[in-house]
Design a protein around this motif. Structure first.
Motif: not given
Length: 336
Positions: A271-273, A319-325, A330-331
């Motif tokens: 989801l993030v990458e 993805a939420t900021s917590q998910g990135w962290a 860093t989002p």
């Protein structure tokens, strides 16, 4: 063996079933957590005992692994009744249910797991059985068909479901008591693990039990499985300090400090990458990691959303900021 095999809702093999069966509480007094539900069940069973009647039908709902099957067993044990167990998928037509109901003895507790997956024809037959303790059996076909009424002995149906919304209203309304089981707090899971460790004669410090509890996704079944993995590790590596063994065992089975396993992290990482944090549809997400979309929706997504690592919007998953962290990233500033 990967981490998702330890923590997901896969079917249990015989050794796992025997292991969990040995740790099941036998009475409401031994049952940890779900305090309101336990109190309500205790009152229901006591009133039925004082009135010399069969307890009302009971519907237990909630995510897998929270104790629905255990509570069904306790209902039978505390009411002094025998227990008959089946499951919704095993009742594929009305004839299956008719054979099951007609073989019940007076006062017996019938437990149907995943009751929402029962065939619709059987579900409709169950309405009459629950309400009037009788069923109508059709004999013959076409214009020559006839209905034969069959009286049933009084029984208590305990239904369990992970998808209450899939139950038809007429069936749901026929249960005299409905309870929803909630995820466990960390301290409650620590109590579950302490009891299990004692029963298994595992010498493990409270700090280590607390660490297992934190990674157990609020679910006693997962907590006990992780304890079993830790026990295996401590057996093989007997020279390791118990607290250190917990860390090493959980790392070996890919269970991180927030309880995410390999599959959870694969979904979050994709989801993030690959999708820059989303939004993205669940089918695209599933294809990107080579997994079924149903598995992500049923097993992974609810946990990630509950942990605040993912959010579901009308445009797709983000993805939420917590998910990135959690992934050490860093989002981008434009990410919600």
């Amino acid at each position: 063996m990967s981490g998702d095999a330890v923590t997901s809702g896969e079917p249990l093999n015989d050794s796992e079933r025997d292991f969990e069966g040995a740790l099941r509480p036998q009475s409401l007094n031994e049952f940890v957590g779900q305090h309101k539900v336990v109190s309500q069940l205790g009152l229901l069973l006591k009133a039925a005992e004082m009135d010399s009647r069969t307890p009302d039908h009971i519907l237990l709902s909630g995510p897998p692994g929270l104790g629905k099957t255990t509570l069904a067993m306790i209902v039978a044990h505390e009411s002094g009744r025998s227990l008959r167990m089946s499951s919704g998928p095993a009742i594929s037509h009305a004839g299956d249910l008719a054979a099951l109901l007609s073989s019940l003895v007076p006062g017996e507790v019938l437990f149907i797991d995943e009751i929402h997956r029962m065939a619709r024809s059987a579900e409709e037959m169950l309405y009459l059985a629950m309400e009037d303790f009788r069923i109508d059996i059709m004999v013959g076909k076409g214009v020559g068909a006839s209905s034969i009424p069959l009286d049933l002995p009084p029984f208590t149906l305990v239904g369990a479901t992970t998808r209450t919304g899939l139950l038809a209203s007429p069936l749901r309304d026929r249960f005299g008591f409905t309870a929803h089981l909630e995820f466990y707090e960390v301290e409650e899971l620590k109590t579950v693990l302490s009891r299990s460790a004692q029963l298994l004669s595992i010498n493990i410090p409270d700090s280590a039990l607390l660490e297992i509890a934190r990674r157990s996704r609020g679910t006693p079944r997962i907590a006990n499985r992780l304890l079993r993995r830790v026990r295996d590790y401590m057996t093989v590596h007997s020279s390791e300090d118990a607290a250190h063994a917990v860390e090493l065992a959980l790392a070996l089975y890919d269970v991180d400090e927030r309880g995410l396993d390999r599959l959870d992290r694969s979904v979050l990482s994709a989801l993030v990458e690959r999708f820059n944090g989303g939004p993205v549809g669940v089918n695209s997400l599933a294809i990107s990691i080579g997994e079924e979309s149903e598995t992500i929706e049923a097993t992974v997504e609810p946990f990630l959303i509950r942990e605040g690592l993912m959010s579901r919007t009308h445009r797709g998953r983000i993805a939420t900021s917590q998910g990135w962290a959690h992934l050490g990233l860093t989002p981008p500033s434009i990410n919600p």
